[in-house]
Design a protein around this motif. Structure first.
Motif, short mmCIF file in Angstrom:
data_model
loop_
_atom_site.label_atom_id
_atom_site.label_comp_id
_atom_site.label_asym_id
_atom_site.label_seq_id
_atom_site.Cartn_x
_atom_site.Cartn_y
_atom_site.Cartn_z
N GLY A 92 7.13 -21.29 48.31
CA GLY A 92 6.28 -20.25 49.32
C GLY A 92 6.76 -18.79 49.15
O GLY A 92 6.17 -18.21 50.09
N LYS A 93 7.86 -18.51 48.62
CA LYS A 93 8.26 -17.13 48.62
C LYS A 93 8.35 -16.59 46.97
O LYS A 93 8.57 -17.23 46.06
CB LYS A 93 9.79 -17.19 49.01
N SER A 94 7.95 -15.34 47.12
CA SER A 94 7.86 -14.60 46.01
C SER A 94 9.15 -14.27 45.55
O SER A 94 10.08 -13.90 46.23
CB SER A 94 7.08 -13.31 45.75
N LEU A 95 9.50 -14.76 44.03
CA LEU A 95 10.82 -14.35 43.37
C LEU A 95 10.62 -13.83 42.09
O LEU A 95 9.58 -14.29 41.31
CB LEU A 95 11.61 -15.70 43.39
N LYS A 96 11.50 -12.99 41.53
CA LYS A 96 11.53 -13.05 40.07
C LYS A 96 12.07 -14.17 39.18
O LYS A 96 13.51 -14.44 39.49
CB LYS A 96 12.33 -11.49 39.89
N SER A 97 11.43 -14.83 38.78
CA SER A 97 12.01 -15.79 37.90
C SER A 97 12.85 -15.47 36.74
O SER A 97 13.33 -16.39 36.20
CB SER A 97 10.57 -16.76 37.38
N CYS A 98 12.92 -14.46 36.52
CA CYS A 98 13.96 -13.97 35.53
C CYS A 98 15.41 -13.88 36.00
O CYS A 98 16.53 -13.44 35.36
CB CYS A 98 13.65 -12.71 34.58
N THR A 99 15.54 -13.98 37.38
CA THR A 99 16.74 -13.79 37.95
C THR A 99 16.93 -14.91 38.95
O THR A 99 17.51 -15.06 39.85
CB THR A 99 16.54 -12.46 39.03
N MET A 100 16.66 -16.09 38.11
CA MET A 100 16.78 -17.46 38.76
C MET A 100 17.14 -18.39 37.78
O MET A 100 16.42 -18.32 36.62
CB MET A 100 15.83 -17.80 39.76
#
Lengths: 266, 156
Positions: B54-62
């Motif tokens: 449910g939270k916006s994240l940068k998927s290149c930084t996970m």
């Protein structure tokens, strides 16, 4: 990114044991600095120890001391009703770190351990007489922050939480770099019954520091006007492509003025 | 290699991944969901924004291994059949894109941004999209689209 093994221990003690096994082991909290660094191959780790299952994200208020778990995200801090009621300056600070996605994942413990000279939290922790609780000891803020990207944490020591005093009034003002949102200068002003503490980030050549000239002026009278005659020396301040040292010296006073105005208006 | 279980757009996937695989690479290469883009190597551009729990994240930084057990939504998970998500529709109606490369990230960020904020101001939208860059500099219509979607959410 170089190859690595990711481990998610379920307690901070297990994390500390894993960390102590080798210099090639590192812990990661939000990873907002470490992962980009690993992606660029500027760092290499053998084992990456994730702290997400160690239960370190609690925020608690006990007898006038606010304790924030190391894994509390900037989102958690900026949305905490407890913190907002006792110290809204901290909520404002956390609401303006990086961008939305950084705030959703970046943590207070990670920010303190990294001690980026332009990070916001070190100023708050220094101004609010912070105490950092680690797996080994308790450390006062003034001892904790050593130099640029350097703290007094030992290689196998992990931050568990940070405790902050509740001020009578406080505010944080930063002049953000328009691209990175890091503070070109950030000033946290905190008024306590017996003293005024003013901490500056983004400007000092050795990272966060307390500005005694501004503290002294505000001790006489806690008003923006009492800062109108102050001209800070540029000595010991950073110069880079974003700002010369003398410009930063000017910004420190200006951010302090704005912070005092904001703290007084609550 | 580590086995991860993730739910992406309502579908559960169990896959073996290298521990150093970024979540965005997992989504694009292992799940073939290429709507999530990689626009930079430095975690700055926001083209890879997705929702994790449910939270916006940068998927290149996970890392993909860090998403084990998580519920993920990507741009492909927004539309219901042929019916676009209101934010997608608003970008369509207001021409909120030029080349379209940043659009998936913009839309994923914007959905979280306006949640419960039907009266969000233009300034707040501009500030709120600070983690997303548009190299075409087409921000005017992006902001217009997000504002339209916010207003639309109030009407419904």
């Amino acid at each position: 990114m170089y190859s690595l093994t990711y481990i998610k221990p379920d307690s901070i003690d297990k994390a500390a044991s894993l960390l102590a096994e080798s210099d090639e082991h590192k812990v990661v909290s939000g990873g907002m600095t470490l992962l980009p660094t690993l992606k660029q191959r500027l760092a290499r780790v053998e084992k990456l120890i994730g702290l997400e299952d160690c239960g370190l994200n609690n925020i608690a208020l006990n007898s006038g001391i606010l304790t924030i778990g190391a894994m509390a995200s900037h989102y958690d801090v900026s949305h905490s009703a407890d913190i907002n009621a006792k110290n809204p300056a901290l909520v404002e600070l956390a609401s303006h770190i990086g961008d939305r996605q950084v705030r959703n994942r970046g943590t207070i413990g990670g920010s303190l351990a990294n001690n980026d000279p332009s990070a916001c939290y070190p100023a708050a922790v220094m101004a609010l007489k912070g105490t950092i609780l680690t797996t080994k000891r308790e450390i006062e803020a003034e001892e904790f922050f050593v130099d640029l990207f350097e703290t007094c944490l030992e290689e196998d020591e992990i931050i568990k939480s940070v405790s902050l005093l509740i001020p009578e009034a406080a505010a944080y003002e930063k002049f953000p770099n328009p691209a990175s949102r890091y503070a070109m200068v950030g000033v946290f002003v905190a008024k306590f019954p017996s003293e005024i503490r003013v901490a500056v980030t983004g400007a000092g050549e050795n990272g966060v520091y307390r500005c005694s000239e501004i503290e002294h002026a505000l001790s006489n009278s806690f008003s923006a006007d009492s800062l109108s005659d102050i001209t800070l020396s540029a000595e010991g301040l950073m110069s880079d492509i974003h700002a010369e040292a003398d410009y930063r010296a000017h910004l420190i006073v200006e951010m302090a003025r704005r912070a005092v105005n904001k703290a007084s208006s609550r | 290699m580590t086995q991860v279980t993730v739910t992406v757009n309502g579908n559960q996937h169990i896959k073996d991944v290298s521990d150093n695989m970024l979540l965005v690479d997992f989504i694009r290469e292992k799940l073939a969901l290429t709507g999530t883009h990689v626009g930079c190597d430095t975690s700055q551009c926001g083209a890879c924004v997705i929702h994790v729990n449910g939270k916006s994240l940068k998927s290149c930084t996970m890392l993909a291994v860090q998403a084990d057990g998580c519920d993920i939504t990507t741009i492909e998970g927004l539309a219901v059949g042929d019916k676009l998500h209101p934010m997608q529709q608003a970008f369509h109606d207001n021409h909120g894109l030029q080349c379209g490369f940043c659009t998936p990230g913009m839309i994923m960020s914007a959905i979280e941004l306006i949640e419960g904020r039907p009266d969000i101001s233009e300034q707040e939208i501009r500030q709120g999209l600070e983690g997303n860059l548009c190299r075409c500099t087409g921000y005017q219509n992006i902001v217009k689209s997000v504002q339209a979607a916010a207003t639309h959410s109030q009407q419904n």
